[in-house]
Write a protein that holds these residues in place. Sequence first.
Motif, PDB file in Angstrom:
ATOM      1  N   ASN A 193      -2.625   3.683  -3.380  1.00 41.74           N
ATOM      2  CA  ASN A 193      -3.939   3.160  -2.970  1.00 41.74           C
ATOM      3  C   ASN A 193      -4.177   3.566  -1.510  1.00 41.74           C
ATOM      4  O   ASN A 193      -3.724   2.895  -0.585  1.00 41.74           O
TER       5      ASN A 193
ATOM      6  N   LYS B 203      -4.670  -4.949   6.196  1.00 37.59           N
ATOM      7  CA  LYS B 203      -4.603  -5.196   7.637  1.00 37.59           C
ATOM      8  C   LYS B 203      -5.089  -6.604   7.981  1.00 37.59           C
ATOM      9  O   LYS B 203      -4.485  -7.318   8.802  1.00 37.59           O
ATOM     10  N   LYS B 204      -6.162  -7.035   7.341  1.00 34.72           N
ATOM     11  CA  LYS B 204      -6.722  -8.362   7.634  1.00 34.72           C
ATOM     12  C   LYS B 204      -5.802  -9.478   7.142  1.00 34.72           C
ATOM     13  O   LYS B 204      -5.707 -10.539   7.778  1.00 34.72           O
TER      14      LYS B 204
ATOM     15  N   ASN C  95       0.809  -1.221   0.000  1.00 39.60           N
ATOM     16  CA  ASN C  95       0.000   0.000   0.000  1.00 39.60           C
ATOM     17  C   ASN C  95       0.842   1.270   0.000  1.00 39.60           C
ATOM     18  O   ASN C  95       0.302   2.375   0.071  1.00 39.60           O
TER      19      ASN C  95
ATOM     20  N   PHE D 185      -6.898   3.718   0.285  1.00 42.63           N
ATOM     21  CA  PHE D 185      -7.909   3.035   1.083  1.00 42.63           C
ATOM     22  C   PHE D 185      -8.257   1.700   0.434  1.00 42.63           C
ATOM     23  O   PHE D 185      -8.620   1.651  -0.742  1.00 42.63           O
ATOM     24  N   ASP D 186      -8.096   0.603   1.213  1.00 44.79           N
ATOM     25  CA  ASP D 186      -8.370  -0.730   0.655  1.00 44.79           C
ATOM     26  C   ASP D 186      -9.359  -1.517   1.490  1.00 44.79           C
ATOM     27  O   ASP D 186      -9.365  -2.745   1.462  1.00 44.79           O
ATOM     28  N   TRP D 187     -10.195  -0.791   2.256  1.00 41.54           N
ATOM     29  CA  TRP D 187     -11.220  -1.439   3.087  1.00 41.54           C
ATOM     30  C   TRP D 187     -10.602  -2.414   4.095  1.00 41.54           C
ATOM     31  O   TRP D 187     -11.168  -3.466   4.375  1.00 41.54           O
ATOM     32  N   ASP D 188      -9.426  -2.069   4.595  1.00 41.50           N
ATOM     33  CA  ASP D 188      -8.713  -2.875   5.608  1.00 41.50           C
ATOM     34  C   ASP D 188      -8.293  -4.255   5.106  1.00 41.50           C
ATOM     35  O   ASP D 188      -8.014  -5.159   5.902  1.00 41.50           O
ATOM     36  N   SER D 189      -8.252  -4.428   3.776  1.00 46.46           N
ATOM     37  CA  SER D 189      -7.838  -5.727   3.227  1.00 46.46           C
ATOM     38  C   SER D 189      -6.403  -6.064   3.634  1.00 46.46           C
ATOM     39  O   SER D 189      -6.099  -7.190   4.044  1.00 46.46           O
TER      40      SER D 189
END
Length: 416
Positions: free
Chosen positions: A301, A309-310, A264, A303-307
């Motif tokens: 990028n 992080k998960k 990211n 913002f990746d919808w917390d992908s």
Amino acid sequence: MKQFIVIFAILLTLPSVAQNSITLEECYQLVKDNYPLAKQSQLLGAQNKLDEEVVNTAKLPQLSLDAQATYQSDVIEFPLAMSGIEPLNKDQYRATLSVNQLIYNGGLTEASLNLKSAQLKTKQKQVDVNLYHLKQQINQLYFSILLAQESKLLLNAKQTQLEAKLKEVKSGIKYGVVLPSSDKVLEAELLKLSQQFQELESNRIILIETLSSLINQPLNVETEFQNPLVETKLDSELTRPELELFQFKKEEIEHSESLIAKQNYPKLLGFATGGYGNPGLNMLDNSFQTFYTAGVKLNWNVFDWDSNKKQRQSLAINKDVIDTETETFKLNTNIELNQQQKDIAKIEGFMASDLEIINLRKEVLKSADSQLKNGVITSSAYITELTNLYEDQNVLVKHKIQLQLAKANYNIIKGQ
């Protein structure tokens, strides 16, 4: 007897290039070097080198060639006030050569290379673990061969004693001291010994051939298998290659976490495009012309919808799983070591009583020998006592080899 002659002939035809002598440690090293699985380490290294070269191409200029020809149903029209400008053609042509050069990607390339290196260590250590497991198989074969050697020596001793006794009995028969049929019993026992020799040698050949195939080294019955002096340190410290494998797996996960984190990061690229087409960049010039553009481009990028992080959280769980596998392995290995220690102590206890039994058997056989000479007992009774002594001596030899095997297996289980 014909079978024994056939086996002897086979032995003479075995390769003369076989090793004269070999040790248990040499067998360990030979299986590590020559077993087909060992080739995987070099193959994995070569594969990793290619993978790293692929990753490094990200640092090199990326070239792309595009060409197109189109026909449009409509084109830009100019008002009457600009009627002097030639209208655009509906058929248009363009060929371009583009160059993209990575300037900055947040260390993503280096992180990819570090991950490839960690994956190589894990794969190569897995090969080492698989090869290490062959050591117990080597132990079983090697000490079985030693047991066959020792058993043969005992059979030779028994045969020598029976042949000497047969001469005494024949002399006793001649002078009427011993019953006439006594020599037949001894001769029959010698024939049984010949069968035992054949069976023992046949099993020994199979064991040697199996070991020879496993270590990819020529061996035959003439090879001397040296009896190792196996020493064990009865402590709980484990040095098994599996523990290094677990650690390498965790390091691989850590490098994967680093790679994912850098995905990211902003990426900065320089680019340049040159081309030839109709129209070119000047839309008002309705002719074939050359053109070029150059500049820099930033991609981020945000913002990746917390992908991202998960994904890292999932990898963290994998590390916890490896920790549980490590603890489970240590627990099971320590249980196995404890059982092996008890086996060692049990066999040592057996050996102490074996010596007492053998001493008693020798006294009984000595008495039977005197009785046979004086015609008090038959040859069958004497053979019974001789066989009892031989079997007890064989049990002692078996326990000695079992003790060495148990100690060798203990060292393998421990990782020594």
